[in-house]
Scaffold this motif. Structure first.
Motif, PDB file in Angstrom:
ATOM      1  N   ASP A  34       0.804  -1.488  -0.023  1.00 13.53           N
ATOM      2  CA  ASP A  34       0.294   0.262  -0.034  1.00 13.53           C
ATOM      3  C   ASP A  34       0.817   1.344  -0.100  1.00 13.53           C
ATOM      4  O   ASP A  34       0.076   2.671  -0.736  1.00 13.53           O
ATOM      5  N   ASP A  37       3.786   3.998  -4.459  1.00 17.32           N
ATOM      6  CA  ASP A  37       3.863   4.549  -5.176  1.00 17.32           C
ATOM      7  C   ASP A  37       3.167   4.506  -6.432  1.00 17.32           C
ATOM      8  O   ASP A  37       4.479   3.415  -7.066  1.00 17.32           O
ATOM      9  N   THR A  38       2.170   4.553  -6.789  1.00 14.78           N
ATOM     10  CA  THR A  38       1.536   3.764  -7.818  1.00 14.78           C
ATOM     11  C   THR A  38       2.156   4.739  -9.428  1.00 14.78           C
ATOM     12  O   THR A  38       2.254   3.778 -10.801  1.00 14.78           O
ATOM     13  N   TYR A  39       2.392   5.536  -8.794  1.00 11.43           N
ATOM     14  CA  TYR A  39       2.983   6.317 -10.095  1.00 11.43           C
ATOM     15  C   TYR A  39       4.926   6.453 -10.289  1.00 11.43           C
ATOM     16  O   TYR A  39       5.450   6.815 -11.108  1.00 11.43           O
ATOM     17  N   TYR A  43       6.580   0.338 -10.164  1.00  8.09           N
ATOM     18  CA  TYR A  43       5.778   0.188  -8.849  1.00  8.09           C
ATOM     19  C   TYR A  43       5.412  -0.783  -9.990  1.00  8.09           C
ATOM     20  O   TYR A  43       5.011  -2.082  -8.817  1.00  8.09           O
ATOM     21  N   GLU A  44       4.886  -2.214 -10.702  1.00  7.48           N
ATOM     22  CA  GLU A  44       4.771  -3.034 -11.471  1.00  7.48           C
ATOM     23  C   GLU A  44       5.506  -3.729 -10.698  1.00  7.48           C
ATOM     24  O   GLU A  44       5.091  -5.114 -10.339  1.00  7.48           O
ATOM     25  N   THR A  47       5.445  -4.791  -7.192  1.00 12.21           N
ATOM     26  CA  THR A  47       4.409  -5.116  -6.839  1.00 12.21           C
ATOM     27  C   THR A  47       5.137  -7.090  -7.406  1.00 12.21           C
ATOM     28  O   THR A  47       4.647  -8.062  -6.367  1.00 12.21           O
TER      29      THR A  47
END
Length: 57
Positions: A34, A37-39, A43-44, A47
Motif C-alpha cells: 500500500d 508509489d503507484t506513479y 511500481y509493477e 509489486t
C-alpha cells in the motif's frame, strides 16, 4: 540493510522460529504494498517482486 545481512537475518529468524503467523505476515505485506508509489515507473515490477517473495516463503 545490505542483501547479505538481510539473508542472514532471515535465516536467524527461521532458526529461532520467529516467523510471523500467516495472517499477520499477509497484512504486513499488504501494508508495504500500500505504501508503494503507484506513479513510480517501478511500481509493477516492485509489486511482482514482493508477491514472488511471498510465494517463495
Amino acid at each position: 540493510m545490505k542483501q547479505i545481512q538481510t539473508i542472514a537475518r532471515i535465516a536467524e529468524w527461521a532458526e529461532a522460529g520467529g516467523a510471523m503467523p500467516m495472517d499477520k505476515e499477509l497484512a504486513a505485506l499488504a501494508a508495504v504494498m500500500d505504501h508503494l508509489d503507484t506513479y513510480n515507473d517501478t511500481y509493477e515490477a516492485d509489486t511482482v517482486v514482493l508477491l514472488n517473495v511471498r510465494a517463495a516463503i
